[in-house]
Design a protein around this motif. Structure first.
Motif, mmCIF file in Angstrom:
data_model
loop_
_atom_site.group_PDB
_atom_site.id
_atom_site.type_symbol
_atom_site.label_atom_id
_atom_site.label_comp_id
_atom_site.label_asym_id
_atom_site.label_seq_id
_atom_site.Cartn_x
_atom_site.Cartn_y
_atom_site.Cartn_z
ATOM 1 N N TRP A 216 -37.632 29.621 -65.231
ATOM 2 C CA TRP A 216 -38.369 30.528 -66.100
ATOM 3 C C TRP A 216 -39.560 31.107 -65.352
ATOM 4 C CZ3 TRP A 216 -41.806 28.830 -70.765
ATOM 5 C CH2 TRP A 216 -41.986 29.915 -71.648
ATOM 6 N N SER B 255 -38.317 36.965 -66.491
ATOM 7 C CA SER B 255 -37.395 36.742 -67.618
ATOM 8 C C SER B 255 -37.484 37.910 -68.599
ATOM 9 C CB SER B 255 -37.712 35.425 -68.332
ATOM 10 O OG SER B 255 -39.030 35.450 -68.872
ATOM 11 N N ILE C 18 -34.044 35.135 -61.189
ATOM 12 C CA ILE C 18 -35.445 34.757 -61.018
ATOM 13 C C ILE C 18 -35.907 34.964 -59.568
ATOM 14 C CG2 ILE C 18 -34.857 32.322 -60.641
ATOM 15 C CD1 ILE C 18 -37.458 31.613 -62.175
ATOM 16 N N GLN D 166 -32.050 32.074 -64.533
ATOM 17 C CA GLN D 166 -33.004 32.518 -65.527
ATOM 18 C C GLN D 166 -32.265 33.165 -66.705
ATOM 19 O OE1 GLN D 166 -37.392 34.089 -64.943
ATOM 20 N NE2 GLN D 166 -35.956 35.669 -64.357
ATOM 21 N N TYR D 167 -32.982 33.412 -67.769
ATOM 22 C CA TYR D 167 -32.443 34.056 -68.969
ATOM 23 C C TYR D 167 -31.678 35.327 -68.602
ATOM 24 C CZ TYR D 167 -32.654 36.768 -73.345
ATOM 25 O OH TYR D 167 -32.343 37.523 -74.454
ATOM 26 N N GLY E 197 -32.250 28.899 -69.334
ATOM 27 C CA GLY E 197 -33.344 29.827 -69.070
ATOM 28 C C GLY E 197 -33.989 30.269 -70.360
#
Length: 544
Positions: free
Chosen positions: A52, A56, A62, A263-264, A296
């Motif tokens: 994170w 994001s 990331i 990550q997201y 994420g």
């Protein structure tokens, strides 16, 4: 058993080599972990990873978008993204409880990824969480929440720092940079000062994941300040997005994502099912490792709904089967077909985790034959989560677990009795606990050694170290196109060479058919013992 331990030690080198091939960051500099602390982390077995950072907000990988980015992109990344990053919904305790229910015993946060953005109130840079609308020390919230939930605290830290390169008018790239002595010392000093903050201002840190180079300044400071910390990446094997092919009975930690990105990633992602994640967790524990499963968080600080639902399904499975996951070690063989084994440390209790029967109807009895375990006069068996007495609304059904020792193995007969979902379609593995048992055989020991590639020809080499309790083994190799760094875990389509018989220890070789040039393949040894088929470590080659 002594021979089996020797075999596992031999495997350590090959598993470690495989892990380092998987990621350029996965290098091992030194290991000053205390052995008893490594065993402590092995007992925990399962952790949740949180990748994170401020990017994001874009749903992108990331940190890495800065490599090769234009000056305009880089400038706006560093100057503008902090102005809108506000994870106002973040609740360290709530996320830790989600992790705990799912079975995690420790939780690890990216304190700083390669971009250089710090998720704590560091004094080393202005590129940090307290200079955003959020305004608070998010790492403090995370650490306090984890401890409140009873989880061990892990920190991810990247000594690689793209913001440092930006500040010194250097190209943002990975590897290949040459620093003057003065710049290198500034770089090392930044890493030391940041590590010192992490290890003096947030209490006891249990686990440290150091990703990128140079690792040494961070490792030295961490071990100096907190000798009880267990360093994973940087000190032990941490295979990324994969599981080794063979058992390695010492601390290693596989880190992987629910989808394709750390990550997201709100769009264009392919999440693993909860069933597949459970299978990966079990296989990791079967082979002696820890699983660090990544999610994420969204920019607002909560875990996205699809990943949260996976965690909830994992929570149900873990609540029933946790005994088979924590405080366990490998059995004498990893699995027999779709039945995977973990064992208590004294090897007197074995957990047989049965994969791949999604249509096992509640109330139905199924029978299995286990070749690697043998009953004693004290043997008992049961299905985890059940009392062996009742099937709801079917009182006439005999729910008792039974077994009989026969010439071809231990025959077990068990009923799936518990109502977990209302439609009775529980797709996930069932675990049979076998108490007071003994090994039924002395398994063969073997290694996948190497590939020999030349133009138009590939020869695979294996080594039978010991035949075990038989005078004849059949050996072969399996091979397939390497699916890719992220996709490999979902690939199952192996091709098998012809079998050959061996009656003594030593190397053996098998030629592959002509292959298209320039393609990367992976391969593994296959050994057919009279009682079961076993598989070796995975390796790779590129056809020529």
């Amino acid at each position: 058993m002594k021979k089996w331990i020797v075999y596992l030690l031999l495997l350590a080198g090959s598993a470690q080599a495989l892990a380092q091939k998987e990621s350029s960051d996965n290098s091992i500099s030194a290991n000053k972990n205390k052995p008893e602390r490594e065993e402590w982390l092995r007992d925990l077995g399962f952790g949740l990873f949180l990748h994170w950072s401020l990017d994001s907000q874009l749903g992108v990988v990331i940190g890495h978008t800065l490599v090769g980015a234009s000056d305009d992109y880089t400038h706006r990344f560093i100057k503008e993204l902090p102005q809108t990053f506000d994870p106002y919904k973040f609740d360290g305790y709530r996320i830790a409880v989600q992790a705990k229910l799912a079975g995690a015993k420790y939780i690890c946060l990216t304190t700083k990824h390669h971009s250089g953005f710090c998720m704590w109130d560091t004094k080393t840079t202005d590129f940090k969480i307290t200079n955003t609308p959020y305004g608070k020390d998010l790492l403090r919230e995370f650490v306090d929440g984890a401890r409140k939930a009873g989880l061990a605290v892990g920190l991810y830290y990247s000594p690689e720092d793209f913001k440092f390169l930006y500040d010194h008018d250097m190209s943002v790239q990975r590897g290949g940079l040459v620093f003057t002595d003065e710049i290198q010392e500034k770089y090392n000093d930044l890493i030391r000062r940041q590590t010192r903050e992490l290890f003096t201002e947030y209490g006891d840190i249990d686990m440290f994941f150091v990703d990128g180079a140079p690792k040494a300044p961070a490792l030295i400071e961490a071990w100096r300040l907190q000798p009880n910390v267990v360093v994973t990446r940087g000190a032990v094997s941490t295979p990324e997005q994969t599981i080794p092919g063979a058992v390695n009975d010492k601390l290693w930690e596989s880190c992987l994502t629910m989808g394709t990105q750390w990550q997201y990633k709100p769009t264009h992602d392919e999440l693993k099912s909860a069933t597949r994640i459970i299978e990966i967790l079990v296989e990791t524990r079967v082979k002696g490792g820890n699983l660090l499963l990544n999610v994420g968080p969204k920019p607002d600080g909560v875990i996205a709904d699809p990943e949260e639902r996976n965690l909830t399904e994992l929570s149900a499975w873990h609540f029933i089967n946790q005994e088979a996951i924590h405080n366990v070690r490998p059995w004498i063989v990893p699995h027999e077909e779709n039945i995977w084994y973990t064992a208590s440390k004294d090897q007197k209790t074995v957990y047989a985790v049965i994969f791949g029967i999604p249509d096992w109807v509640r109330g139905d009895r199924k029978e299995f034959v286990l070749a690697s375990v043998k009953a004693t006069l004290q043997t008992r068996i049961s299905v985890l989560g059940q009392n062996d007495k009742v099937v709801e609304y079917a009182n006439q059904v005999d729910a008792k677990s039974r077994f009989s020792q026969q010439k071809d193995g231990l025959h077990i007969s068990v009923v799936r009795a518990q109502r977990i979902y209302n439609n009775n379609k529980w797709p996930n593995p069932i675990t049979v606990k076998l108490e007071h048992i003994e090994p039924a055989l002395n398994p063969p020991t073997f290694l996948t050694v190497k590939s020999l590639t030349q133009t138009g020809k590939t020869t695979l080499v294996g080594n039978v170290i010991d035949l075990g309790n038989t005078n004849l083994l059949n050996v072969a190799f399996e091979w397939r196109i390497y699916a890719g760094f992220v996709e490999n875990l979902n690939e199952t389509d192996w091709k098998r060479t012809h079998w050959m018989s061996v009656n003594k220890a030593g190397e053996y070789k098998i030629d592959l058919p002509d292959l298209p040039k320039g393609i990367t393949y992976e391969f593994r040894t296959v050994v057919a013992h009279p009682s079961m088929t076993l598989f070796g470590e995975k390796m790779q080659f590129t056809s020529r």
